[in-house]
Design an enzyme around this catalytic site. Structure first.
Site, PDB file in Angstrom:
ATOM      1  N   LYS A  15      75.350  18.764  55.294  1.00 29.26           N
ATOM      2  CA  LYS A  15      75.290  17.566  56.154  1.00 29.26           C
ATOM      3  C   LYS A  15      76.292  16.504  55.683  1.00 29.26           C
ATOM      4  O   LYS A  15      76.974  15.884  56.489  1.00 29.26           O
ATOM      5  CB  LYS A  15      73.877  16.969  56.163  1.00 29.26           C
ATOM      6  CG  LYS A  15      72.826  17.912  56.744  1.00 29.26           C
ATOM      7  CD  LYS A  15      71.470  17.242  56.880  1.00 29.26           C
ATOM      8  CE  LYS A  15      70.793  16.912  55.575  1.00 29.26           C
ATOM      9  NZ  LYS A  15      70.445  18.078  54.731  1.00 29.26           N
ATOM     10  N   ARG A  90      63.206  12.212  58.071  1.00 30.06           N
ATOM     11  CA  ARG A  90      62.694  13.405  57.405  1.00 30.06           C
ATOM     12  C   ARG A  90      61.196  13.582  57.631  1.00 30.06           C
ATOM     13  O   ARG A  90      60.640  14.590  57.199  1.00 30.06           O
ATOM     14  CB  ARG A  90      62.952  13.311  55.907  1.00 30.06           C
ATOM     15  CG  ARG A  90      64.219  14.038  55.438  1.00 30.06           C
ATOM     16  CD  ARG A  90      64.313  13.772  53.966  1.00 30.06           C
ATOM     17  NE  ARG A  90      65.063  14.653  53.161  1.00 30.06           N
ATOM     18  CZ  ARG A  90      66.313  14.433  52.749  1.00 30.06           C
ATOM     19  NH1 ARG A  90      66.990  13.417  53.207  1.00 30.06           N
ATOM     20  NH2 ARG A  90      66.878  15.256  51.902  1.00 30.06           N
ATOM     21  N   ARG A 127      76.987  22.951  43.496  1.00 25.80           N
ATOM     22  CA  ARG A 127      77.414  21.577  43.780  1.00 25.80           C
ATOM     23  C   ARG A 127      77.490  20.736  42.508  1.00 25.80           C
ATOM     24  O   ARG A 127      76.635  20.818  41.646  1.00 25.80           O
ATOM     25  CB  ARG A 127      76.420  20.938  44.755  1.00 25.80           C
ATOM     26  CG  ARG A 127      76.696  19.460  45.001  1.00 25.80           C
ATOM     27  CD  ARG A 127      76.033  18.963  46.234  1.00 25.80           C
ATOM     28  NE  ARG A 127      74.590  18.856  46.107  1.00 25.80           N
ATOM     29  CZ  ARG A 127      73.797  18.478  47.114  1.00 25.80           C
ATOM     30  NH1 ARG A 127      74.313  18.212  48.291  1.00 25.80           N
ATOM     31  NH2 ARG A 127      72.503  18.392  46.929  1.00 25.80           N
ATOM     32  N   ARG A 160      73.460  17.196  40.132  1.00 28.82           N
ATOM     33  CA  ARG A 160      72.388  16.276  40.499  1.00 28.82           C
ATOM     34  C   ARG A 160      71.087  16.778  39.882  1.00 28.82           C
ATOM     35  O   ARG A 160      70.833  17.979  39.900  1.00 28.82           O
ATOM     36  CB  ARG A 160      72.227  16.242  42.029  1.00 28.82           C
ATOM     37  CG  ARG A 160      73.004  15.122  42.683  1.00 28.82           C
ATOM     38  CD  ARG A 160      72.989  15.209  44.180  1.00 28.82           C
ATOM     39  NE  ARG A 160      71.685  15.396  44.797  1.00 28.82           N
ATOM     40  CZ  ARG A 160      71.491  15.396  46.107  1.00 28.82           C
ATOM     41  NH1 ARG A 160      72.506  15.219  46.924  1.00 28.82           N
ATOM     42  NH2 ARG A 160      70.293  15.585  46.617  1.00 28.82           N
ATOM     43  N   ARG A 171      62.565  21.501  47.207  1.00 30.60           N
ATOM     44  CA  ARG A 171      63.173  20.746  48.315  1.00 30.60           C
ATOM     45  C   ARG A 171      63.244  21.592  49.579  1.00 30.60           C
ATOM     46  O   ARG A 171      63.053  21.091  50.681  1.00 30.60           O
ATOM     47  CB  ARG A 171      64.565  20.253  47.907  1.00 30.60           C
ATOM     48  CG  ARG A 171      64.499  19.119  46.882  1.00 30.60           C
ATOM     49  CD  ARG A 171      65.814  18.907  46.189  1.00 30.60           C
ATOM     50  NE  ARG A 171      66.859  18.495  47.092  1.00 30.60           N
ATOM     51  CZ  ARG A 171      68.148  18.777  46.911  1.00 30.60           C
ATOM     52  NH1 ARG A 171      68.533  19.477  45.868  1.00 30.60           N
ATOM     53  NH2 ARG A 171      69.024  18.360  47.777  1.00 30.60           N
TER      54      ARG A 171
HETATM   55  P1  AMP Z   1      69.599  14.144  49.926  1.00 30.91           P
HETATM   56  O1  AMP Z   1      70.750  13.509  49.233  1.00 30.91           O
HETATM   57  O2  AMP Z   1      69.579  13.899  51.416  1.00 30.91           O
HETATM   58  O3  AMP Z   1      69.422  15.598  49.573  1.00 30.91           O
HETATM   59  O4  AMP Z   1      68.276  13.407  49.385  1.00 30.91           O
HETATM   60  C1  AMP Z   1      67.927  13.451  48.017  1.00 30.91           C
HETATM   61  C2  AMP Z   1      66.507  12.984  47.829  1.00 30.91           C
HETATM   62  O5  AMP Z   1      66.380  11.620  48.255  1.00 30.91           O
HETATM   63  C3  AMP Z   1      65.456  13.732  48.635  1.00 30.91           C
HETATM   64  O6  AMP Z   1      65.038  14.940  48.001  1.00 30.91           O
HETATM   65  C4  AMP Z   1      64.342  12.688  48.693  1.00 30.91           C
HETATM   66  O7  AMP Z   1      63.662  12.601  47.449  1.00 30.91           O
HETATM   67  C5  AMP Z   1      65.124  11.403  48.875  1.00 30.91           C
HETATM   68  N1  AMP Z   1      65.363  11.106  50.311  1.00 30.91           N
HETATM   69  C6  AMP Z   1      66.553  11.045  50.969  1.00 30.91           C
HETATM   70  N2  AMP Z   1      66.377  10.738  52.278  1.00 30.91           N
HETATM   71  C7  AMP Z   1      65.036  10.617  52.442  1.00 30.91           C
HETATM   72  C8  AMP Z   1      64.204  10.328  53.564  1.00 30.91           C
HETATM   73  N3  AMP Z   1      64.724  10.122  54.797  1.00 30.91           N
HETATM   74  N4  AMP Z   1      62.864  10.272  53.370  1.00 30.91           N
HETATM   75  C9  AMP Z   1      62.318  10.475  52.147  1.00 30.91           C
HETATM   76  N5  AMP Z   1      63.027  10.773  51.060  1.00 30.91           N
HETATM   77  C10 AMP Z   1      64.378  10.835  51.193  1.00 30.91           C
END
Ligand code: AMP
Length: 215
Positions: A15, A90, A127, A160, A171
């Site tokens: 994404k 989400r 990554r 990360r 996840r």
């Molecule tokens: P991402 O970078 O999108 O993979 O997000 C990393 C982490 O941030 C996720 O595993 C969640 O812990 C948190 N996170 C990001 N976006 C959201 C969201 N819209 N709602 C809840 N947690 C989020």
């Protein structure tokens, strides 16, 4: 009229990478709630402190915290003609809250990126991100010029914390259980475009070009 794009898909589908290219092409900013939250964690704000534990466990951060950082970001001037959201909504609650952000006349589409589990796991485990500027690399497909050093700012590349194998699994499960069902919320809107994103970035972008029709 604003152009609003929701990038939907499991962790590792790309994404962020697809969103960065679309942001350049469509001249609207890419807004990632994950990046906004990581920034809060890095700056040790109280919101960041609260979010950190959820993120490290691969769980979703409570809706109110995410909505707070998002609201602040979409109110900025560069988002006045629209934006691309990566990683939001989400949960169903977030999808409902997002309805309050839309204005009459906003044009919105949902890009639903799909891929096979093996590809997702491979991409997440390969990554690395820059610990200083956040640039994203894939050790085989988009490697840095110098091992473990960011091409842009010279910062150290790191994995990360939530890209560790056990957290990746968690996840992907959270996506299947809590996030995937919200696609149904948008199905009725005729604005969902499903794209196979297993291939290379140019292939995925070509597919998006082919099927997305802006009104
Ligand atoms: P991402 O970078 O999108 O993979 O997000 C990393 C982490 O941030 C996720 O595993 C969640 O812990 C948190 N996170 C990001 N976006 C959201 C969201 N819209 N709602 C809840 N947690 C989020």
């Amino acid at each position: 009229m604003r152009r609003i794009v929701l990038l939907f898909g499991p962790p590792g589908i790309g994404k962020g990478t697809v969103g960065a290219s679309l942001s350049e092409k469509w001249h609207i900013p890419l807004i990632s709630t994950g990046d906004l939250l990581r920034e809060q964690v890095k700056c040790n704000t109280s919101l960041g402190e609260h979010a950190r534990a959820f993120m490290e466990r691969g769980e979703l951060v409570p809706d109110e915290l995410v909505v707070e950082v998002l609201h602040e970001r979409v109110s900025q001037k560069d988002a006045k003609d629209g934006f691309i959201l990566d990683g939001f909504p989400r949960t169903l609650k977030q999808a409902e809250m997002l309805e309050g952000v839309f204005l009459a006349g906003d044009e919105r589409i949902i890009l639903n990126l799909e891929g096979s589990p093996a590809v997702l796991i491979e991409r997440l485990s390969q990554r690395r991100i820059c610990s200083v500027c956040g640039a994203v690399y894939h050790m085989t497909n988009i490697p840095p010029k110098q091992d473990d050093i960011c091409d842009f700012c010279g910062g150290a590349l790191v994995r990360r914390p939530d890209d560790e194998p056990a957290v990746i699994e968690k996840r992907l499960r959270v996506f299947a259980e809590e996030t995937k069902p919200i696609l149904d919320f948008y199905r009725g809107t005729n604005a969902v475009y499903t794209i196979n994103a297993d291939g290379t970035l140019p292939e995925t972008l070509q597919e998006i070009d082919r099927i997305v029709k802006w009104s």
